[in-house]
Design a protein around this motif. Sequence first.
Motif: not given
Length: 902
Positions: A473-477, A480-484
């Motif tokens: 979850l951390v690496m997702m944001f 790319n916070p928008m895609y996440s």
Amino acid sequence: MSNERTPLMTSGVCGLAVTACGGKSDATPESGSGTPTVDPRKLNTFFGVMVPTVLSMFSIVLFLRTGFVVGHAGLLQGLLMVIVAYTIISLTILSICAISTNGAIQGGGAYYMISRSLGPEFGGSIGLMFFLAKVCACGEYVLGLVEAILDIFGSDPDSSVSQGVRVLPQGYWYGVLYSSVVLLLCLLVCLVGAKIYSRTSFVILILVTVSLLSIFISSVAVKPRDFVITHKGSGNETLRYNASYTGFSVTTLRNNLGSAYSLDYSTNSVMSFSTVFAVMFTCCTGIMAGANMSGDLKTPSISIPKGTIVAVFYTFAVYVLIFLLVGATCDRTLLIQDYGFLQRISIWSPLVTVGIYCAALSAAMCSMIGASRILHALALDQLFGLPLAPATITSSSGNPWVAVLYTWGLAQCVVFAGQLNAVASLVTVFYLLAYAAVDLACLALEWASAPNFRPTFQLFSWHTCLLGIMSCLVMMFVINPMYSSGSIVLLLLLLLFLHYKSPTSSWGYISQALIFHQVRKYLLMLDVRKDHVKFWRPQILLMVANPRSSCQLILFINQLKKGGLYVLGHVQLGDLDSLPSDPVQQQYNFWLRLVDKLGVKAFVDLTLSLSVRQGTQHLLRITGLGGMKPNTLILGFYDSCTPEDFFLQDSAFCDASMELGSEGEYNFGVDLPSLQAHFPPVRHVESPRWLSPEEYVGIISDAIKMNKNVCVGRYFFQLEGEDKDSKVDGSERTIDVWPLNLLQPGSRDYEDVCSLFLLQMACVLNMSNKWRHARMRIFLNVETESSDQGWVVNEETFRELLKKLRIRASIKIVPWDSVVQHHLQPEEEEAKQALSEDFLSAVNSMLMEHSSQAAVRFLYLPRPSPQRSQNRQYLAQVEAVTNSLGPTLLIHGVTPVTSTDL
């Protein structure tokens, strides 16, 4: 797990276990004709898991983006990215290995593992997200392959490589055309099936390995070189860069240690740690390539852990060596400005070219065939209905060719992105979300502490699962916070859709295991010694003889429970000694189905006994657990009136078309005709009764002796508007409360335990959804002609009591001198129960006069006489008082339930 292809438990959703689990049967029993069924599982660990996993993890990153990562991020940050990425996937691999060694794995790979662990809602939504991730990855690999092809065969004179046969025109639409041709080639291979793919992938692995060896040999054999690299600028100007291959050099290594994020020539955007990591993490999205082939593996529970772990160690070592190699031999300009620089520095460039083409093509085919297997499993489970129904079609060899076509069509849409780097972030975010879901599935199984979760792979714990979820979850944001955010929102929408659709399956629900685990802990914490009157709530055991005639009472009591325990009890007459098996166990599904149809929040408890009275005693003693045990017994009234059949009145029970039309409703093997047939027709007037009047009154006496409150409901078949689809809010309803014991006029105590309990129950009903706007009236019976005028003081005292108890009700004074004069005052103690018929008739007339328009009435239920000879008389008196009165609840309370303190 030696015979994992013969499941111990079959599915009840779609027929056989095979159909529900995605694919053909894994078992190979002999059919009735003696002909063995075809077993599609033919792949071993090496060909089925290791080869596709290695090729998927090499993909386009190994040959086309290694320099991109080291050039922008530097060697130190590049190695950090590799370590972080492999740490994340290693945690997920531990979860994959644990789940895959906990039972027979069918087709569908990660989707199968998640859905069978977390249930259909999570499984379906995350499975679809993982399918989309594989589709995007397929498009990404195709774009990378086209990029490499144009680098050699593109007709652009300013191309970074001057050698080659330059016959292919370039441009956005040409790129889309070439990508479509490559996708078509992947489609043709995948349509043939997994077997030809596995053979193709082994040949590709050999070619990729030879290409890798040539790169390592070239780093020693090739002498330093200088290059001039050209690119088109934003204004169509030609940009030229001087780059060098230095061979092994300490100076080059030192210069490449730090980061130097700059403009990416393919997307014309400035790179950062997150964007470079998104591209680099693409190499880690192939860890489930072997798991996705689960339906084609001979022994998936053995092959998936072994093959995946070996493939991950191998690819990690290769990536670290390649990073060190390019960081020590190539200057930063060469790394940043030429994705295909490995061809420039190769001892024989065609070897690297072949390696690039093979790795990218294999990764694309692996993603396509893996995505098709996931989609096929989703379609078989019927979670998304008609849109995916064609994806269930397979060829004679078991290849889901329609699912392959679905995948190809969606991948065709992805290639319109035009550039590999443009879709890398989206692919990475989707995969990280899928990995987090796998970790969540394993964490839930571990926390549920289910005895059947005992994987043979033990190198995991809930700590590794939780760390895996958090890191994903951390690496997702970070990437790319928008895609996440968008992917999580999409996941939640899919969850809501599936929850609304209510797919029910026999896979098992992890939520049930977790709830059981937590409820057990809380029940132990619920100490009955700490009960306090301020937090009292009704915990009800409603005895039901036949729900056909009791449904309205069941619905009404559901409004009366106020968040407390609500149990439907039933006594089956019989002797277990004379029966081959317990008949009660087979009835639970019918009663639970009844609860579902009525929409009440109730439990069911059934017992077998020689008499109804004895069975009721059993239920009063054993129903519930710990601090959650019934404190109130509710009975239907014992009279001779002909009950009505509720099943013939409610369309939910008599309209078979509604049962068929309720899409997604799973009946657990009890359809509407079975439910109707299970419960016998309502009793006729002349039918024999299983319960005598003495036994009925004995049940009331038993409950009071056991310190249980008792309620008796009469005429509730006349009450309407209690079903779950009713919009009644009580605004037109009236609740009438008569707190005085009407059968003992000498008693003037409105504040005894029973009267206060009666008031409390009426107040609880007034707080429920369908009665919240109802008006409550309390009737005080007074003897106005008596010389003692203390009733005036009693009235004021009672009003003050209601104020302290926060009970909002209007008080009605009812003079009943004309009623009391009919009451006999016998001299002998044993004759106290002998009330005249005139008195009983007068009481009934008084109630009819003042409460005939009420929706429901609450009356004081006297305590039965301890003498059994008085039971019939007691019952006759109560029946006479409530005759023709309408829905009435007679209450005898023995529990203090009100408090004026905070």
